[in-house]
Scaffold this motif. Structure first.
Motif, PDB file in Angstrom:
ATOM      1  N   LYS A 200       0.833  -1.204   0.000  1.00 29.46           N
ATOM      2  CA  LYS A 200       0.000   0.000   0.000  1.00 29.46           C
ATOM      3  C   LYS A 200       0.867   1.253   0.000  1.00 29.46           C
ATOM      4  O   LYS A 200       0.593   2.227  -0.724  1.00 29.46           O
ATOM      5  CB  LYS A 200      -0.903  -0.019   1.227  1.00 29.46           C
ATOM      6  N   THR A 201       1.947   1.238   0.805  1.00 28.95           N
ATOM      7  CA  THR A 201       2.834   2.407   0.887  1.00 28.95           C
ATOM      8  C   THR A 201       3.438   2.737  -0.475  1.00 28.95           C
ATOM      9  O   THR A 201       3.486   3.904  -0.899  1.00 28.95           O
ATOM     10  CB  THR A 201       3.952   2.142   1.909  1.00 28.95           C
ATOM     11  N   ALA A 202       3.870   1.670  -1.189  1.00 22.59           N
ATOM     12  CA  ALA A 202       4.466   1.894  -2.514  1.00 22.59           C
ATOM     13  C   ALA A 202       3.430   2.423  -3.495  1.00 22.59           C
ATOM     14  O   ALA A 202       3.694   3.344  -4.287  1.00 22.59           O
ATOM     15  CB  ALA A 202       5.074   0.587  -3.026  1.00 22.59           C
ATOM     16  N   LYS A 203       2.221   1.831  -3.423  1.00 22.48           N
ATOM     17  CA  LYS A 203       1.187   2.262  -4.358  1.00 22.48           C
ATOM     18  C   LYS A 203       0.691   3.673  -4.057  1.00 22.48           C
ATOM     19  O   LYS A 203       0.421   4.465  -4.957  1.00 22.48           O
ATOM     20  CB  LYS A 203       0.017   1.275  -4.311  1.00 22.48           C
ATOM     21  N   VAL A 204       0.581   3.978  -2.753  1.00 21.70           N
ATOM     22  CA  VAL A 204       0.143   5.326  -2.375  1.00 21.70           C
ATOM     23  C   VAL A 204       1.146   6.371  -2.855  1.00 21.70           C
ATOM     24  O   VAL A 204       0.773   7.484  -3.282  1.00 21.70           O
ATOM     25  CB  VAL A 204      -0.063   5.408  -0.845  1.00 21.70           C
ATOM     26  N   ARG A 206       2.990   6.118  -5.559  1.00 21.19           N
ATOM     27  CA  ARG A 206       2.791   6.280  -7.000  1.00 21.19           C
ATOM     28  C   ARG A 206       1.501   7.053  -7.281  1.00 21.19           C
ATOM     29  O   ARG A 206       1.441   7.879  -8.195  1.00 21.19           O
ATOM     30  CB  ARG A 206       2.729   4.907  -7.669  1.00 21.19           C
ATOM     31  N   ILE A 207       0.472   6.794  -6.472  1.00 25.73           N
ATOM     32  CA  ILE A 207      -0.770   7.551  -6.623  1.00 25.73           C
ATOM     33  C   ILE A 207      -0.531   9.027  -6.325  1.00 25.73           C
ATOM     34  O   ILE A 207      -1.054   9.920  -6.999  1.00 25.73           O
ATOM     35  CB  ILE A 207      -1.862   6.972  -5.689  1.00 25.73           C
ATOM     36  N   GLY A 208       0.294   9.281  -5.294  1.00 25.41           N
ATOM     37  CA  GLY A 208       0.621  10.667  -4.947  1.00 25.41           C
ATOM     38  C   GLY A 208       1.365  11.375  -6.057  1.00 25.41           C
ATOM     39  O   GLY A 208       1.105  12.571  -6.339  1.00 25.41           O
ATOM     40  N   ASN A 209       2.282  10.638  -6.696  1.00 25.46           N
ATOM     41  CA  ASN A 209       3.025  11.239  -7.813  1.00 25.46           C
ATOM     42  C   ASN A 209       2.082  11.598  -8.949  1.00 25.46           C
ATOM     43  O   ASN A 209       2.186  12.673  -9.579  1.00 25.46           O
ATOM     44  CB  ASN A 209       4.098  10.272  -8.315  1.00 25.46           C
ATOM     45  N   LYS A 210       1.116  10.695  -9.222  1.00 22.95           N
ATOM     46  CA  LYS A 210       0.146  10.968 -10.288  1.00 22.95           C
ATOM     47  C   LYS A 210      -0.719  12.171  -9.929  1.00 22.95           C
ATOM     48  O   LYS A 210      -0.990  13.045 -10.770  1.00 22.95           O
ATOM     49  CB  LYS A 210      -0.717   9.724 -10.497  1.00 22.95           C
ATOM     50  N   CYS A 211      -1.126  12.211  -8.666  1.00 22.21           N
ATOM     51  CA  CYS A 211      -1.967  13.325  -8.228  1.00 22.21           C
ATOM     52  C   CYS A 211      -1.196  14.645  -8.287  1.00 22.21           C
ATOM     53  O   CYS A 211      -1.738  15.676  -8.722  1.00 22.21           O
ATOM     54  CB  CYS A 211      -2.462  13.043  -6.822  1.00 22.21           C
ATOM     55  N   ASP A 212       0.097  14.619  -7.855  1.00 20.57           N
ATOM     56  CA  ASP A 212       0.906  15.838  -7.891  1.00 20.57           C
ATOM     57  C   ASP A 212       1.084  16.340  -9.326  1.00 20.57           C
ATOM     58  O   ASP A 212       1.012  17.557  -9.598  1.00 20.57           O
ATOM     59  CB  ASP A 212       2.272  15.576  -7.265  1.00 20.57           C
ATOM     60  N   ALA A 213       1.313  15.393 -10.223  1.00 23.06           N
ATOM     61  CA  ALA A 213       1.483  15.786 -11.627  1.00 23.06           C
ATOM     62  C   ALA A 213       0.203  16.415 -12.159  1.00 23.06           C
ATOM     63  O   ALA A 213       0.228  17.427 -12.898  1.00 23.06           O
ATOM     64  CB  ALA A 213       1.879  14.567 -12.456  1.00 23.06           C
ATOM     65  N   SER A 214      -0.927  15.821 -11.781  1.00 22.50           N
ATOM     66  CA  SER A 214      -2.205  16.362 -12.246  1.00 22.50           C
ATOM     67  C   SER A 214      -2.484  17.733 -11.633  1.00 22.50           C
ATOM     68  O   SER A 214      -3.061  18.617 -12.289  1.00 22.50           O
ATOM     69  CB  SER A 214      -3.341  15.395 -11.896  1.00 22.50           C
ATOM     70  N   LEU A 215      -2.076  17.946 -10.390  1.00 23.12           N
ATOM     71  CA  LEU A 215      -2.259  19.245  -9.750  1.00 23.12           C
ATOM     72  C   LEU A 215      -1.429  20.324 -10.450  1.00 23.12           C
ATOM     73  O   LEU A 215      -1.891  21.474 -10.636  1.00 23.12           O
ATOM     74  CB  LEU A 215      -1.872  19.155  -8.270  1.00 23.12           C
ATOM     75  N   LYS A 216      -0.211  19.953 -10.837  1.00 20.02           N
ATOM     76  CA  LYS A 216       0.627  20.924 -11.563  1.00 20.02           C
ATOM     77  C   LYS A 216       0.003  21.295 -12.896  1.00 20.02           C
ATOM     78  O   LYS A 216       0.009  22.466 -13.310  1.00 20.02           O
ATOM     79  CB  LYS A 216       2.016  20.346 -11.773  1.00 20.02           C
ATOM     80  N   VAL A 217      -0.546  20.280 -13.564  1.00 18.12           N
ATOM     81  CA  VAL A 217      -1.195  20.560 -14.858  1.00 18.12           C
ATOM     82  C   VAL A 217      -2.392  21.463 -14.644  1.00 18.12           C
ATOM     83  O   VAL A 217      -2.649  22.408 -15.420  1.00 18.12           O
ATOM     84  CB  VAL A 217      -1.613  19.243 -15.526  1.00 18.12           C
TER      85      VAL A 217
END
Length: 331
Positions: A200-204, A206-217
């Protein structure tokens, strides 16, 4: 008297044969009237056992001196042997006095009329002196049989004790196996949860990275969209043209970033699978434990056989890298 047997060297043997409860001192006057009462005193002068009721009339109405002693204090007086009806004929309830050798039957005076034509009808009083050896042999055989009966009784008690102990042992064995299985499942569960948390920690992350990228966009979109609105409202045609051309390239970059993020997917479900050994055990239900005993042709001597396979718990997690990919964790 006909019913009196005097004390002699065979007293102890007679006591062993008939048992302590068979030898009694009965009141002789009462016996004459077919009443059975235990004597409490003995008249040494008259050589007679008496009960409390007969003692006073005996000393008052019977002539002579009467040396009365308690039965317990008398060690030399004769013993009255109560045969418990064994000396009575079962057919006529009369005293047995003959033995018919032809029919091997004890007879009273009434029976003599039936057996008078038999070849050998012996009077017991004349032949009884020859039976002590036979009675001693019977006594020894009875003692042997009693010993064998005692051995059987002891064996039965031992078997019952062993049965009780084995039943208690079965319960303890099943409890021990149950505790081991529970402990095994608990350890597997803890390992599973630990690895699931790591996953879960690893997946969270990666999910956080995706969310951060989307927030920047999104932030970038907010900025360019605000500028676009201003240019549309206040910009000159030249400014609008320049901004439009610049936004075409910018839009391509933003679209590419969003497409890449959309391809990254995550499953919100984590499942657990169990090996066939565990599911087969559950399917067996209460039949998973069998009782073994020596009377059962299929098995056993009072112990429980319990077979439990290696517990393998598998976690399948659907990953975002590819829709068909599954990450597998085994405990």
């Amino acid at each position: 008297m006909a019913f009196r047997i005097f004390r002699d060297s065979n007293k102890d043997n007679a006591g062993d044969f008939i048992g302590e409860s068979a030898v009694t001192q009965s009141c002789e006057p009462c016996m004459k009237t077919n009443i059975s009462k235990t004597a409490t005193v003995f008249c040494k002068d008259c050589d007679e056992y008496l009960c409390d009721t007969c003692k006073n009339p005996h000393t008052v109405y019977k002539p002579g001196q009467h040396n009365i002693v308690n039965v317990q204090d008398n060690t030399s007086a004769p013993v009255i042997l109560d045969m418990k009806g064994m000396d009575k004929c079962h057919e006529h309830a009369r005293k047995i006095v003959f033995f018919c050798q032809d029919h091997s039957k004890l007879c009273c005076l009434s029976c003599v009329h039936i057996h008078r034509k038999c070849d050998q009808l012996d009077e017991i009083a004349q032949v009884s002196g020859q039976t002590q050896t036979d009675l001693q042999a019977i006594k020894q055989s009875l003692i042997k049989l009693r010993t064998e009966a005692d051995a059987i009784i002891a064996e039965c008690k031992q078997s019952e004790t062993g049965l009780n102990e084995s039943i208690a042992k079965i319960s303890a064995e099943v409890d021990t196996m149950k505790d081991r299985i529970i402990q095994l499942f608990e350890e597997a569960k803890q390992k599973l949860i630990s690895e699931a948390i790591q996953f879960k920690t690893a997946k969270v992350k990666r999910i956080g990275n995706k969310c951060d990228a989307s927030l920047k966009v999104k932030e970038e979109l907010n900025t360019v969209l605000s500028m676009c609105c201003v240019v549309l409202e206040r910009g000159t045609p030249s400014q609008q043209y320049i901004y439009s051309e610049q936004m075409k390239e910018k839009r391509k970059t933003i679209e590419s970033t969003i497409d890449e993020q959309k391809k990254i997917t995550f499953s919100s479900t984590v499942t657990v699978s169990f090996p066939k050994q565990v599911t087969s055990l559950l399917e067996m239900g209460s039949n998973s434990i069998k009782l073994n005993y020596d009377g059962n042709k299929t098995g056993i001597l009072f112990h429980c056989n319990f077979t439990f396979g290696l517990i393998l718990i598998t976690v399948f997690v659907y990953c975002s890298d590819s829709p068909d990919n599954k990450e597998r964790y085994e405990v």
